[in-house]
Design a protein around this motif. Structure first.
Motif: not given
Length: 628
Positions: A187-192, A198-199, A322-326
């Motif tokens: 999910f970091s890949t998605v978030l980035w 946000l990361v 993605a934020f919630t998952a990471v």
């Protein structure tokens, strides 16, 4: 029988330094806690079960990878559906719905199979680890030593419950941490790709949350959980004690005292739990605040991009997911801190038991810190050489410098006031008590048979009671029935329904019947030496005389504890324990229970008489013969 004199029978007890008990320090979530975990867990992963263990773990990791990939795909499709709805694109929306259903067709079975394999793995590990601890607990009579010296509390609860918690929670947390790593990467890949800001916010937020959880709530919760486990075990043990002694308590009408004892144990558990839930209340407030803020943070950070039209609503939804998952991945300690603290407390209890029952893995210095012990050596006959005995964890000397040797066919009666050490001497001969000094030369324990005052009757058939402690016997039914007749229980088998009848034998049989049934075990096993600790106390004189005569006729060596004058004629010698370590030996033929009879050998200084030197020489000869 040969008895040498003792030079220091009436001397003051030797000073034995008392071991100082230190309050156990509960380990925090630290490197030390990790070391304790590894010490308990490592044998399974590196032992004979390692192939199965690593195979199951590899399968679980594959399932986790599949599940993580499917979760990312579902999150992307959720954003796609939101963007389609926002753009009023019908075809795009239904295509996304079809994709979601297709993904769920694989995700649901993968999810179910993953949790099934996780629980199966934990169950396999529990079976192996419980067997390992039971081997150590039963071998070398560790269960008896732990019960007599009280080094740890409730070993039964540690084996039955703490192992179950350890294996289940170990697999649970291992997979949580592995899953968090996979989730973090995926999910970091998605978030980035959506927002670098946000990361950065996520990293700072997670680090602060974990630090607060560890340093503010860490040690108090672990300590309280440790003591809660102990208090609950003590409360359960008091209820078990009530059940096991129900008849005696009922005769005494001791319900008020028992209720007070149970209430005191229960009150300690309640008070500790009250402290625990107060601390948990603050942790819950922190956890709830920490998790609920994640509903606001992504929206606040991404609001300008959505409102300006630079970012689709669906992409914002995707970023929030993605934020919630990471955050869940990097804040795994915060989210699981309550159960993690209970887990660490259970590790400490289990590792303490491991040090005692799995001695080869205990601290190397443990053997060096043990006090002097009575030495057991093999011999053809029973010989006690300079035996000094005191109770575990006590400086009181029960017997001092006792020397005697029993020839085959001898019969020794041990007598003395209550508490002088009669049963304790039998425990030392059996190898149950080791505190003291001196040497016991004896045949293998297979040649001994011990008959206690209250025989142990296990759950099972009448046949199993007769052949105990053996599990199988080559004796026929006719032979077993004949032995029941010799023990004056000719109608017992018919009365209870045959040799294969199953009953609650402790309640069905009187104490006298139980003692005669235990005598059948002697006939079944035909030992060389029989030790009776008030084993005929519930029998009438005729039955007692008949059973003793049967043993003497067989040539068995007897060692008895008894207080009836009638049993003297079945013994050759009397060992009288006089307290404070003193002792004396008499010929049974001239002994009187109310005083010392003629023809006695009294523990005395070595130079007291020529007779003493002759007896000492005779003992030396017998000692050499017995030890080869």
């Amino acid at each position: 029988m040969t008895i040498p004199p003792s030079a220091t029978t009436n001397a003051a007890p030797d000073e034995v330094p008392a071991a100082r008990r230190k309050r156990r320090r509960i380990p925090p979530l630290s490197v030390e806690a990790w070391k304790r975990f590894v010490k308990v867990a490592k044998p399974y992963w590196l032992g004979e079960e390692r192939k199965k263990a690593w195979t199951l773990l590899a399968l679980l990791i594959v399932l986790m990878l599949i599940e993580t990939k499917l979760a990312v795909m579902l999150n992307n499709q959720a954003g796609e559906m939101t963007s389609a709805l926002a753009g009023k694109d019908r075809d795009r929306f239904w295509k996304s719905v079809q994709s979601c259903l297709f993904i769920l067709a694989f995700a649901v079975p993968a999810y179910a199979f993953y949790y099934y394999m996780r629980d199966l793995f934990a169950n396999q590990w529990r079976r192996w680890l419980t067997g390992r601890f039971l081997d150590g607990y039963l071998n070398g009579r560790k269960y008896y030593e732990l019960g007599s010296n009280s080094e740890i509390d409730n070993p039964d609860q540690r084996i039955s419950e703490d192992i179950n918690t350890f294996t289940g929670r170990s697999i649970h947390f291992l997979l949580i941490f592995l899953g968090s790593i996979m989730q973090l990467v995926a999910f970091s890949t998605v978030l980035w790709s959506i927002s670098h800001t946000l990361v950065a916010v996520l990293i700072v937020y997670a680090l602060v949350g974990n630090a607060v959880a560890l340093y503010v709530f860490g040690n108090p919760l672990i300590s309280l959980n440790f003591w809660q486990l102990r208090r609950e075990a003590d409360f359960r043990f008091s209820l078990m004690r009530l059940r096991e002694n129900a008849e005696s308590i009922a005769f005494y009408r001791g319900e008020p005292q028992e209720r007070a004892h149970i209430d005191s144990r229960f009150e300690k558990a309640i008070q500790n739990f009250a402290k625990l839930i107060k601390k948990q209340r603050y942790l819950n407030l922190f956890q709830r605040t920490f998790s609920q803020l994640t509903l606001v943070l992504p929206a606040v950070i991404l609001a300008d991009g959505v409102l300006s039209g630079q970012l689709e609503v669906g992409r914002a939804i995707m970023a929030a997911g993605a934020f919630t998952a990471v955050l869940g991945a990097v804040a795994v300690i915060v989210d699981n801190f309550e159960s993690l603290s209970r887990f660490v407390a259970g590790i400490d209890r289990l590792q303490a038991l491991s040090n005692l029952v799995l001695a080869s893995e205990g601290p190397k210095t443990a053997a060096e810190n043990k006090p002097a012990r009575i030495e057991i050596r093999p011999g053809e006959h029973l010989v006690l050489e300079s035996l000094t005995l005191h109770p575990p964890q006590s400086e009181r000397v029960l017997i001092k410098e006792l020397n005697l040797a029993l020839k085959p066919g001898d019969a020794l009666l041990i007598t003395g006031d209550s508490g002088c050490g009669k049963s304790s001497l039998l425990r030392a001969i059996a190898g149950l008590w080791h505190t003291g000094s001196g040497v016991i030369h004896r045949p293998a324990l297979e040649d001994f048979f011990f008959l206690p005052q209250q025989p142990y009757l296990q759950p099972g058939t009448l046949r199993s009671q007769l052949i105990y402690p053996s599990a199988h016997s080559d004796l026929s039914d006719e032979q077993l029935l004949e032995m029941l007749k010799q023990a004056h229980l000719p109608q017992l088998a018919d009365r209870v329904g045959g040799l294969d009848a199953v009953n609650d034998w402790e309640k069905l049989l009187s104490v006298g019947e139980q003692q005669r049934l235990a005598f059948v075990r002697v006939l079944v096993h035909e030992p060389c030496i029989v030790i009776l600790d008030e084993a005929t106390s519930a029998l009438d004189s005729a039955n007692e005389a008949s059973l003793y005569a049967r043993l003497r006729k067989s040539g068995t060596t007897l060692i008895s504890i008894a207080h009836r004058a009638a049993v003297l004629r079945h013994h050759t010698h009397v060992l009288r324990l006089m307290g404070e370590g003193a002792w004396e030996v008499h010929d049974a033929s001239g002994y009187q229970f109310d005083g010392q009879g003629p023809n006695s050998t009294v523990a005395a200084p070595a130079h007291s008489s020529e007779l003493a030197r002759e007896v000492a020489a005779a003992f030396s000869w017998k000692h050499n013969a017995a030890t080869g």
